[in-house]
Design a protein around this motif. Structure first.
Motif, PDB file in Angstrom:
ATOM      1  N   VAL A  81      -4.626   3.253  -0.765  1.00  0.00           N
ATOM      2  CA  VAL A  81      -5.366   2.402  -1.700  1.00  0.00           C
ATOM      3  C   VAL A  81      -6.310   1.513  -0.902  1.00  0.00           C
ATOM      4  CG1 VAL A  81      -5.175   0.519  -3.368  1.00  0.00           C
ATOM      5  CG2 VAL A  81      -3.494   2.376  -3.383  1.00  0.00           C
ATOM      6  N   PRO A  82      -7.595   1.507  -1.201  1.00  0.00           N
ATOM      7  CA  PRO A  82      -8.512   0.626  -0.471  1.00  0.00           C
ATOM      8  C   PRO A  82      -8.251  -0.837  -0.850  1.00  0.00           C
ATOM      9  CG  PRO A  82      -9.656   1.701  -2.293  1.00  0.00           C
ATOM     10  CD  PRO A  82      -8.286   2.328  -2.213  1.00  0.00           C
TER      11      PRO A  82
ATOM     12  N   ASN B 106       0.849  -1.179   0.000  1.00  0.00           N
ATOM     13  CA  ASN B 106       0.000   0.000   0.000  1.00  0.00           C
ATOM     14  C   ASN B 106       0.889   1.234   0.000  1.00  0.00           C
ATOM     15  OD1 ASN B 106      -2.319   1.603  -0.010  1.00  0.00           O
ATOM     16  ND2 ASN B 106      -3.354   0.257   1.461  1.00  0.00           N
ATOM     17  N   LEU B 107       0.385   2.268  -0.608  1.00  0.00           N
ATOM     18  CA  LEU B 107       1.061   3.560  -0.644  1.00  0.00           C
ATOM     19  C   LEU B 107       0.165   4.541   0.077  1.00  0.00           C
ATOM     20  CD1 LEU B 107       3.341   5.418  -1.740  1.00  0.00           C
ATOM     21  CD2 LEU B 107       1.936   5.748  -3.784  1.00  0.00           C
ATOM     22  N   VAL B 108       0.689   5.190   1.101  1.00  0.00           N
ATOM     23  CA  VAL B 108      -0.139   6.060   1.930  1.00  0.00           C
ATOM     24  C   VAL B 108       0.506   7.438   2.075  1.00  0.00           C
ATOM     25  CG1 VAL B 108      -0.925   4.041   3.223  1.00  0.00           C
ATOM     26  CG2 VAL B 108       0.922   5.439   4.157  1.00  0.00           C
ATOM     27  N   GLU B 109      -0.332   8.428   2.268  1.00  0.00           N
ATOM     28  CA  GLU B 109       0.139   9.782   2.581  1.00  0.00           C
ATOM     29  C   GLU B 109      -0.877  10.416   3.520  1.00  0.00           C
ATOM     30  OE1 GLU B 109       1.027  14.056   0.378  1.00  0.00           O
ATOM     31  OE2 GLU B 109       1.556  12.210  -0.673  1.00  0.00           O
ATOM     32  N   CYS B 110      -0.395  11.165   4.488  1.00  0.00           N
ATOM     33  CA  CYS B 110      -1.291  11.744   5.490  1.00  0.00           C
ATOM     34  C   CYS B 110      -1.408  13.258   5.342  1.00  0.00           C
ATOM     35  CB  CYS B 110      -0.812  11.399   6.902  1.00  0.00           C
ATOM     36  SG  CYS B 110       0.761  12.166   7.365  1.00  0.00           S
ATOM     37  N   LEU B 111      -2.420  13.790   5.978  1.00  0.00           N
ATOM     38  CA  LEU B 111      -2.608  15.228   6.047  1.00  0.00           C
ATOM     39  C   LEU B 111      -1.495  15.843   6.896  1.00  0.00           C
ATOM     40  CD1 LEU B 111      -6.465  15.297   6.714  1.00  0.00           C
ATOM     41  CD2 LEU B 111      -5.299  15.734   4.536  1.00  0.00           C
ATOM     42  N   PRO B 112      -1.207  17.128   6.724  1.00  0.00           N
ATOM     43  CA  PRO B 112      -0.115  17.766   7.480  1.00  0.00           C
ATOM     44  C   PRO B 112      -0.240  17.628   8.996  1.00  0.00           C
ATOM     45  CG  PRO B 112      -0.819  19.184   5.694  1.00  0.00           C
ATOM     46  CD  PRO B 112      -1.804  18.051   5.746  1.00  0.00           C
ATOM     47  N   GLU B 113      -1.452  17.681   9.513  1.00  0.00           N
ATOM     48  CA  GLU B 113      -1.656  17.598  10.960  1.00  0.00           C
ATOM     49  C   GLU B 113      -2.340  16.284  11.347  1.00  0.00           C
ATOM     50  OE1 GLU B 113      -0.302  19.884  12.739  1.00  0.00           O
ATOM     51  OE2 GLU B 113       0.241  21.092  10.988  1.00  0.00           O
TER      52      GLU B 113
ATOM     53  N   ASP C  71      -9.715   3.955  -6.225  1.00  0.00           N
ATOM     54  CA  ASP C  71      -9.136   5.286  -6.064  1.00  0.00           C
ATOM     55  C   ASP C  71      -8.768   5.516  -4.591  1.00  0.00           C
ATOM     56  OD1 ASP C  71      -8.482   7.662  -7.523  1.00  0.00           O
ATOM     57  OD2 ASP C  71     -10.089   8.698  -6.444  1.00  0.00           O
ATOM     58  N   PRO C  72      -7.698   6.278  -4.331  1.00  0.00           N
ATOM     59  CA  PRO C  72      -7.288   6.524  -2.942  1.00  0.00           C
ATOM     60  C   PRO C  72      -8.416   7.103  -2.091  1.00  0.00           C
ATOM     61  CG  PRO C  72      -5.593   7.273  -4.449  1.00  0.00           C
ATOM     62  CD  PRO C  72      -6.785   6.924  -5.291  1.00  0.00           C
ATOM     63  N   GLU C  73      -8.488   6.626  -0.871  1.00  0.00           N
ATOM     64  CA  GLU C  73      -9.487   7.101   0.080  1.00  0.00           C
ATOM     65  C   GLU C  73      -8.813   7.318   1.430  1.00  0.00           C
ATOM     66  OE1 GLU C  73     -12.811   4.472   0.393  1.00  0.00           O
ATOM     67  OE2 GLU C  73     -12.911   4.094  -1.766  1.00  0.00           O
ATOM     68  N   PHE C  74      -9.474   8.065   2.285  1.00  0.00           N
ATOM     69  CA  PHE C  74      -8.968   8.266   3.648  1.00  0.00           C
ATOM     70  C   PHE C  74      -9.572   7.213   4.572  1.00  0.00           C
ATOM     71  CE2 PHE C  74      -7.873  12.345   1.888  1.00  0.00           C
ATOM     72  CZ  PHE C  74      -6.745  12.733   2.597  1.00  0.00           C
TER      73      PHE C  74
END
Length: 300
Positions: A179-180, A162-169, A195-198
């Motif tokens: 990736v779901p 999985n490839l993940v990225e987070c919000l700044p805070e 499609d990427p989801e949170f």
């Protein structure tokens, strides 16, 4: 009495849409595809393409408008930008131009009584919607890098990548886009379910959040563990740290190894060599999804 929204509708939108339609057509999209992306009719696209819609020269020649057209056009054509993000980016520019700027000037020319009025900002340019859409776009770019890289499927572990990225805070899993369902190797092809989801990643997102407690990392990707792979990463100049999963829970191990680690501000590597019922895994962490994806691609 004339509302500034009328200026937007009568002067900005026809100009912006015609420029954007022209840009998308130049990138190879058909009239039908342009109509679908912009949410307008094919006849409207045809009018834009044939110059049948008048443009406001001051809007058309504004550098910020031209830059937005280029950025949104590229994003929509490549799929990196959703229509929602394109709308948000366009709205942000419109609101900025309304406040003592180009659209405010046009408004004042149509209604001179406004000359001494300060146009209040309506939309916050640092809105949460804009930020989340940018993170999702970043993950999409990283995913495309991975899936286009020849041989990436050979690096996918049995549990999936999985490839993940987070919000700044970011403070929790709901603040991490991923990736779901994870990326799996299906007959030698890296397969992305959606499609990427949170809030859809647990394991890789948890590792990232644990790492953020002592680093500035905002993105992570997991690949299979191989001593030769870790050696290649080390030789490439990345700091590689081994951690031990605690009863199958990697989070505590990540916290422990990073507590004594040097300051890490760029891409770095965490790995564990497995155990009873635990698959060995390598994690690459860095400032954003495209950057860590580039590092994986460079291994192939």
């Amino acid at each position: 009495m004339k509302f500034i929204e009328e200026v937007v509708v009568e002067e900005f939108l026809p100009t912006f849409r015609s420029m954007l339609a022209e840009d998308l057509r130049a990138q190879g999209l058909t009239q039908s595809e342009v109509a679908s992306v912009l949410g307008i009719s094919q006849s409207a696209v045809s009018k834009y393409a044939h110059g049948e819609v008048a443009r406001n020269d001051r809007v058309a020649t504004d550098d910020r408008v031209r830059e937005l057209v280029t950025r949104v056009g590229e994003g929509l054509a490549s799929g990196d930008m959703t229509p929602v993000q394109a709308l948000v980016e366009s709205e942000i520019l419109i609101r900025r131009l309304e406040r003592g700027d180009l659209l405010a000037d046009l408004h004042e020319e149509m209604m001179p009584a406004l000359a001494d009025v300060d146009h209040a900002r309506i939309h916050d340019p640092d809105s949460a919607v804009r930020t989340t859409e940018r993170v999702r776009s970043s993950v999409r770019r990283g995913i495309r890098t991975l899936t286009n890289a020849s041989g990436f499927s050979t690096l996918i572990p049995n549990v999936g990548s999985n490839l993940v990225e987070c919000l700044p805070e970011a403070t929790g899993l709901d603040d991490v886009a991923a990736v779901p369902g994870r990326i799996f190797d299906v007959k030698g092809q890296a397969t992305v379910p959606g499609d990427p989801e949170f809030g859809v990643s647990e394991y890789v997102a948890s590792v990232l959040l644990a790492a953020r407690e002592s680093t500035s990392a905002r993105a992570a990707v997991n690949v299979r563990y191989d001593p030769a792979l870790v050696e290649s990463l080390s030789e490439a100049g990345y700091v590689c740290l081994e951690f031990s999963p605690d009863d199958g829970d990697e989070v505590d191990g990540v916290r422990e190894v990073l507590a004594d680690a040097p300051a890490l501000t760029d891409v770095f590597v965490l790995y564990q060599t497995g155990g009873y019922g635990i698959e060995p895994i390598t994690y690459l962490l860095g400032p954003d999804a495209p950057t860590v994806a580039d590092c994986v691609r460079d291994l192939l």
